[in-house]
Design an enzyme around this catalytic site. Sequence first.
Site, short mmCIF file in Angstrom:
data_model
loop_
_atom_site.label_atom_id
_atom_site.label_comp_id
_atom_site.label_asym_id
_atom_site.label_seq_id
_atom_site.Cartn_x
_atom_site.Cartn_y
_atom_site.Cartn_z
N ASP A 201 21.14 -34.38 -37.10
CA ASP A 201 20.57 -33.80 -38.33
C ASP A 201 19.32 -33.03 -37.94
OD1 ASP A 201 19.85 -33.43 -41.21
OD2 ASP A 201 21.37 -34.99 -41.46
N HIS A 276 21.76 -28.67 -41.43
CA HIS A 276 21.27 -29.94 -40.86
C HIS A 276 21.35 -29.89 -39.34
CE1 HIS A 276 20.70 -32.08 -44.65
NE2 HIS A 276 21.85 -31.58 -45.07
N GLU A 341 24.91 -28.69 -47.86
CA GLU A 341 23.54 -28.24 -48.14
C GLU A 341 23.08 -27.08 -47.26
OE1 GLU A 341 21.70 -32.35 -49.98
OE2 GLU A 341 21.42 -32.01 -47.83
#
Length: 777
Positions: A201, A276, A341
């Site tokens: 991440d 990420h 995201e």
Amino acid sequence: MKPSILFSAMAAALLLASCSQKQSTPPALIPQPVEMRVSSGRFRMVPGTSISWSGSPEAGGVAGQLALALRPATGYELAVAEGGDGNISLLIDTTREWKPEEYRLTVERKKVILTSGTAQGLFRGIQTLRQLFPPRIFGTKPAEDVKWTAPCVTVTDYPRFSWRGMHLDVSRHFFDKEFIKRYIDILAMHKMNVFHWHLTDDQGWRIEIKKYPKLTETGAWRVDREDKPWDSREQQKPGEKATYGGFYTQDEIREIVAYAAERFITVVPEIEMPAHAGAALAAYPEYSCTGGPFTVQPGGVWPITDIYCAGKDETFAFLEDVLTEVMDLFPSGYIHIGGDEADKTEWKRCPLCQARMRTEGLKDEGELQSYFVKRIERFINSKGRKLIGWDEILQGGLAPEATVMSWQGFEGGIAAARSGHEAVMTPVSHCYLSIYQGDPATEPESFRGLLTLKKVYSFEPVPPELTVEEAKLIIGAQGCLWTEYITNGTTAEYMVLPRLSALSEVVWSPTSMRSWEDFNNRLPKMMERFDAAGINYSRGSYRVDMSASYDETTGNIILEMTSERPSPEIRYTTDGSDPLPGSAVYSGPMKMTEKTTIKAAIFEDRKMVGRISSKTININRATGMGMHYNIPFSDRYRGHGNRTLVNGISGSGDFNDGHWQGFEGTDMDVVIDLGKTISVTSVSSSYMAATGSWIFLPRSVEYSCSNDSSSFTPMGTVSTEIDPADQGNMIETYFSSFPAVEARYIRVVARGQITCPPWHAGAGSKAWLFCDEIIVE
């Protein structure tokens, strides 16, 4: 013939009437088996007890595991041998058809027989057998004065879903190899079969990749900002050394994967892309759109704009190299690529990404993400594996063979199933175990919101709107544990348990066998097993929930106490002291007429279980009075409307509890009409900070008074001394006292943060101000 009955959650009364005194209570198994017949009598394990196996050498492996599992608590070195004459006999039977992971367990007075078509089924069965013995069988050292007996039963059992998973994020905080094994043991104890390992991440890259050593040399380490709230952490400074982190060597990965395989748990690795990816880009910035430079994020970041460049073929070559090494380490049929995201800002600016869109005939960046995922999927498929990703992989069109992990709700899973794709359900609403499970005032810091044990147990993975054929594509569900606020294994266990116990029954047991009340009756025995094993867990379900409501008609405040526990014995006090076995017993709603602090707890057998809950009713001169808002509150957080701030009921540590009012990107400016001129000596108001949710304390609070509601005289200003970067999660009361003044109107102006500070993950976005309650004395 021994008397026996069919046990189900709904047959407890019949069981009590039919069994001997010793078998009056059915075995407390979690998850509940498909079918269990309870008979009179007990099997007793002694030092000379032997374990035999037959049918396949794999049965011998499971028999050895059973002996190892029983040894620490009993101290017995149980003999294990091939053949069928042991006191405990394990058999792999291939002469009949078995459902996947199905087993049949028969416990008689002199013999235990466990049969399955596979070693995997036998392993699930020995988890049931262990639970039939006293809870101390899960201990790590010999227990004294325990008779190791198990009730005579016949169990036929198999799981409802093929994917029964639990996730762990090791990027936000690193957990060592030994804890990962312990975590896997906890999953095995609950008959879970998938460990979803979130390895990469923005805050850390945790897996050694031989071809790209900087991924761990640089990407596995960040500057130590652990003394600051997660979303308030300053970036790494030039020349500052990154010292916080860690990674798993490939040998350690192989060891953990093998450890899980012995417990018939598949480890599904997650390598995040296209977003990420901050830790990877800190190591290899050339695979971004901008070229960097980047540093590993020490805390939260939002929006996530630093992502892999979709316009460079070199990016895909890099990722294919990484995934090749990952797939060499993990035999899992599924490889998780994240996909969530991704802010497309840099893709919109990047000439190479825009050129890629023109070349491929893509109409927007959503389709570019789809192109990215499909290209990675082709590579994964070429290695004989399947791609799985978060539900954002639906954007721009789903890859042909992809499986969707639906986290934002149920909609992603529904869309996947309706388009003929498999889905795993893990909605935030029921499966994110990193959300508070109790009052934030008494719980470890975590994500705001409330996910109780009861809500996890109420989870139904198959949406009712799906057809029978579509429903078959919901292959299971899993819990997720994100670790922004979890820095050690002890806290991780606390957040997971016993909510994992509830989830295990959701994904294993038939819906017809599930009963919240019956689960609660079995849960204390499971907690005894956790105690014996030295596993940390929450007793949040023993919490007393106190809710107060303001009656606009009568002006009364009514307090009610409830609990997730069925028919709890709640004892309480109203003088601020802790409740005792002799304290008053709650019997129904209570009318509150004066300022009171109520403390309550659940008692069983004159012993307090769980924690003490506390609530203060702040009846004061402003309670129930008229309110005027010079700046309106947000409709998203309106509380109970115009009297929320003066209803005498203080908000809890959860800003979603209905007692807080939110003001987005503004100050708060309210006027209270006391109804008549009175003598006032103090005013206070309370505010929340939850910087991870964009909520900050006010910069200052100004109090003033008036007799005509137009000309106000200042009474005091209270400034905030806590730097926004240090606020984290807290509630602060801003109190001002002064010589008595005669006033009818009280004005409260709280100067908000307005926008999130530059260092914040939401820098530049509107900040929130949350208030409750205003007290005038």
